[in-house]
Design a protein around this motif. Structure first.
Motif, PDB file in Angstrom:
ATOM      1  N   GLU A 141      55.822  -3.908 -11.114  1.00  0.00           N
ATOM      2  CA  GLU A 141      56.584  -3.953 -12.074  1.00  0.00           C
ATOM      3  C   GLU A 141      57.396  -2.730 -12.237  1.00  0.00           C
ATOM      4  OE1 GLU A 141      52.525  -1.691 -13.677  1.00  0.00           O
ATOM      5  OE2 GLU A 141      53.173  -3.292 -12.106  1.00  0.00           O
ATOM      6  N   HIS A 142      57.266  -1.678 -11.098  1.00  0.00           N
ATOM      7  CA  HIS A 142      58.437  -0.547 -11.249  1.00  0.00           C
ATOM      8  C   HIS A 142      59.455  -1.046 -11.187  1.00  0.00           C
ATOM      9  CE1 HIS A 142      54.939   2.191  -9.305  1.00  0.00           C
ATOM     10  NE2 HIS A 142      54.539   1.786 -10.715  1.00  0.00           N
ATOM     11  N   LEU A 143      60.560  -0.182 -11.884  1.00  0.00           N
ATOM     12  CA  LEU A 143      61.741  -0.771 -12.133  1.00  0.00           C
ATOM     13  C   LEU A 143      62.800  -0.586 -11.185  1.00  0.00           C
ATOM     14  CD1 LEU A 143      62.926   1.511 -15.451  1.00  0.00           C
ATOM     15  CD2 LEU A 143      62.597  -1.045 -15.147  1.00  0.00           C
ATOM     16  N   ASP A 144      62.422   0.003 -10.191  1.00  0.00           N
ATOM     17  CA  ASP A 144      63.385  -0.136  -8.958  1.00  0.00           C
ATOM     18  C   ASP A 144      63.175  -1.661  -8.194  1.00  0.00           C
ATOM     19  OD1 ASP A 144      60.857   0.827  -8.242  1.00  0.00           O
ATOM     20  OD2 ASP A 144      61.732   1.264  -6.264  1.00  0.00           O
ATOM     21  N   HIS A 145      62.224  -2.508  -8.524  1.00  0.00           N
ATOM     22  CA  HIS A 145      61.977  -3.942  -8.268  1.00  0.00           C
ATOM     23  C   HIS A 145      62.238  -4.813  -9.382  1.00  0.00           C
ATOM     24  CE1 HIS A 145      59.936  -2.534  -4.484  1.00  0.00           C
ATOM     25  NE2 HIS A 145      59.751  -1.430  -5.370  1.00  0.00           N
ATOM     26  N   ILE A 146      62.461  -4.490 -10.387  1.00  0.00           N
ATOM     27  CA  ILE A 146      62.472  -5.665 -11.501  1.00  0.00           C
ATOM     28  C   ILE A 146      63.556  -5.352 -12.654  1.00  0.00           C
ATOM     29  CG2 ILE A 146      59.972  -6.259 -11.437  1.00  0.00           C
ATOM     30  CD1 ILE A 146      59.892  -4.871 -14.452  1.00  0.00           C
ATOM     31  N   ARG A 147      64.490  -4.417 -12.289  1.00  0.00           N
ATOM     32  CA  ARG A 147      65.459  -3.834 -13.317  1.00  0.00           C
ATOM     33  C   ARG A 147      66.414  -4.778 -13.744  1.00  0.00           C
ATOM     34  NH1 ARG A 147      66.968   1.358 -14.316  1.00  0.00           N
ATOM     35  NH2 ARG A 147      65.981   2.217 -12.921  1.00  0.00           N
ATOM     36  N   PHE A 148      66.708  -5.713 -12.989  1.00  0.00           N
ATOM     37  CA  PHE A 148      67.481  -6.726 -13.280  1.00  0.00           C
ATOM     38  C   PHE A 148      66.964  -8.139 -13.370  1.00  0.00           C
ATOM     39  CE2 PHE A 148      70.262  -3.628 -11.172  1.00  0.00           C
ATOM     40  CZ  PHE A 148      71.025  -3.485 -12.160  1.00  0.00           C
ATOM     41  N   LEU A 149      65.554  -8.122 -13.246  1.00  0.00           N
ATOM     42  CA  LEU A 149      64.839  -9.578 -13.516  1.00  0.00           C
ATOM     43  C   LEU A 149      65.170 -10.089 -14.752  1.00  0.00           C
ATOM     44  CD1 LEU A 149      62.939 -11.441 -12.123  1.00  0.00           C
ATOM     45  CD2 LEU A 149      61.034 -10.121 -13.104  1.00  0.00           C
ATOM     46  N   GLY A 150      65.163  -9.480 -16.042  1.00  0.00           N
ATOM     47  CA  GLY A 150      65.639 -10.270 -17.194  1.00  0.00           C
ATOM     48  C   GLY A 150      66.794 -10.803 -17.020  1.00  0.00           C
ATOM     49  N   THR A 151      67.842 -10.299 -16.523  1.00  0.00           N
ATOM     50  CA  THR A 151      69.193 -11.146 -16.487  1.00  0.00           C
ATOM     51  C   THR A 151      69.134 -12.082 -15.554  1.00  0.00           C
ATOM     52  OG1 THR A 151      70.223  -8.849 -16.698  1.00  0.00           O
ATOM     53  CG2 THR A 151      71.592 -10.768 -15.865  1.00  0.00           C
ATOM     54  N   PHE A 152      68.410 -12.087 -14.530  1.00  0.00           N
ATOM     55  CA  PHE A 152      68.114 -13.488 -13.659  1.00  0.00           C
ATOM     56  C   PHE A 152      67.573 -14.499 -14.318  1.00  0.00           C
ATOM     57  CE2 PHE A 152      69.139 -10.503 -10.142  1.00  0.00           C
ATOM     58  CZ  PHE A 152      69.786 -11.167  -9.291  1.00  0.00           C
ATOM     59  N   CYS A 153      66.414 -13.896 -15.173  1.00  0.00           N
ATOM     60  CA  CYS A 153      65.865 -15.005 -16.129  1.00  0.00           C
ATOM     61  C   CYS A 153      66.877 -15.616 -16.931  1.00  0.00           C
ATOM     62  CB  CYS A 153      64.691 -14.599 -16.859  1.00  0.00           C
ATOM     63  SG  CYS A 153      63.372 -13.958 -15.499  1.00  0.00           S
ATOM     64  N   LYS A 154      67.398 -14.679 -17.730  1.00  0.00           N
ATOM     65  CA  LYS A 154      68.442 -15.270 -18.983  1.00  0.00           C
ATOM     66  C   LYS A 154      69.756 -16.187 -18.544  1.00  0.00           C
ATOM     67  CE  LYS A 154      71.097 -13.570 -22.954  1.00  0.00           C
ATOM     68  NZ  LYS A 154      71.492 -12.380 -23.733  1.00  0.00           N
TER      69      LYS A 154
END
Length: 263
Positions: free
Chosen positions: A58-71
């Protein structure tokens, strides 16, 4: 299979893997959806073919844009149950991840979409950090990053792989002599990352004749250079008597996209 590193390091991590039929997945979402879409389109590929996004931690350099991909995307987000629980409460992912959730079970090969996926725990200072072994087109791809050392399960999978992506984060002398405060240096050494020397030793342990590609990932911008990481890994291969041209050795640089590599 084909592979792209969109970015690798504390500035962001995002990797692309595509099978022979054009189905694809991402590992981590540290590059923007717009950037990934454009890069794929420039190569005649489509983001719509990305079925899955695998998350290492869950560190940000690995999930920073995950919310956008989900949306805005249509890929399922794959992770172990514990890590999904963390993502469900994370400010960058909690609003959109529920509809994309795909839980990967432990100690088995999960058949998801066009891929067979197995995860393994690695030691890092996050709630849960995992590496992945991925089967497609009768090939085995293994990725391990953000790890203090290489656990036995990861080593055994790497010994069978066609391609291994492994962290080579820091040069020991550069880290000790560098600008980081003592507590951060100790965190990197004790809890955070795999250095060049440890990466080289791991390569000597998992090397086998079927290994075609070794990619060095998550290089530090302050405590390493691509040349140092490459030379350390190359020396390990030379000690084993592995001749140049036998294996494709490449560093995956920070913030820079790799070519599309045919594995």
């Amino acid at each position: 299979m084909k592979f792209i590193s969109f970015t690798s390091g504390s500035c962001g991590n995002c990797y692309y893997l595509c099978n022979d039929n054009g189905q694809a997945l991402l590992i981590d979402a540290g590059a923007s959806m717009r950037r990934v879409r454009k890069s794929l389109a420039d190569k005649g590929l489509s983001l719509d073919a990305v079925e899955l996004i695998l998350v290492t931690h869950e560190h940000l350099d690995h999930i920073r844009f995950l919310g956008t991909f989900c949306k805005y995307g249509n890929a399922r987000v794959c992770a172990p149950r514990k890590l999904h629980s963390v993502l469900a409460g994370h400010s960058f992912t909690k609003d959109h991840i529920a509809a994309c959730r795909c839980v990967l079970e432990e100690n088995v090969w999960n058949e998801v979409g066009s891929f067979s996926i197995r995860w393994f725990n690695v030691p890092h200072d996050a709630s849960q950090t995992v590496g992945y072994a991925i089967k497609a087109d009768d090939r085995l791809f293994v990725l391990m990053t953000d790890l203090r050392n290489v656990p036995a399960e990861a080593m055994e999978l790497a010994k069978q792989a066609d391609t291994v992506v492994i962290e080579s984060n820091y040069d020991y002398d550069m880290l000790l002599d560098g600008p980081y405060p003592p507590e951060l240096k100790q965190r990197i050494l004790d809890e955070g990352h795999l250095g060049n020397a440890a990466c080289a030793e791991a390569i000597k342990c998992f090397w086998h004749d079927g290994l075609k590609n070794i990619f060095l990932c998550h290089l530090s911008g302050n405590n390493n250079t691509p040349a140092k990481a490459y030379e350390s890994a190359l020396s390990a291969l030379e000690e084993l008597g592995v001749g140049q041209g036998t294996v494709h050795l490449r560093t995956l640089e920070r913030g820079k996209e790799s070519p599309l590599v045919n594995l």
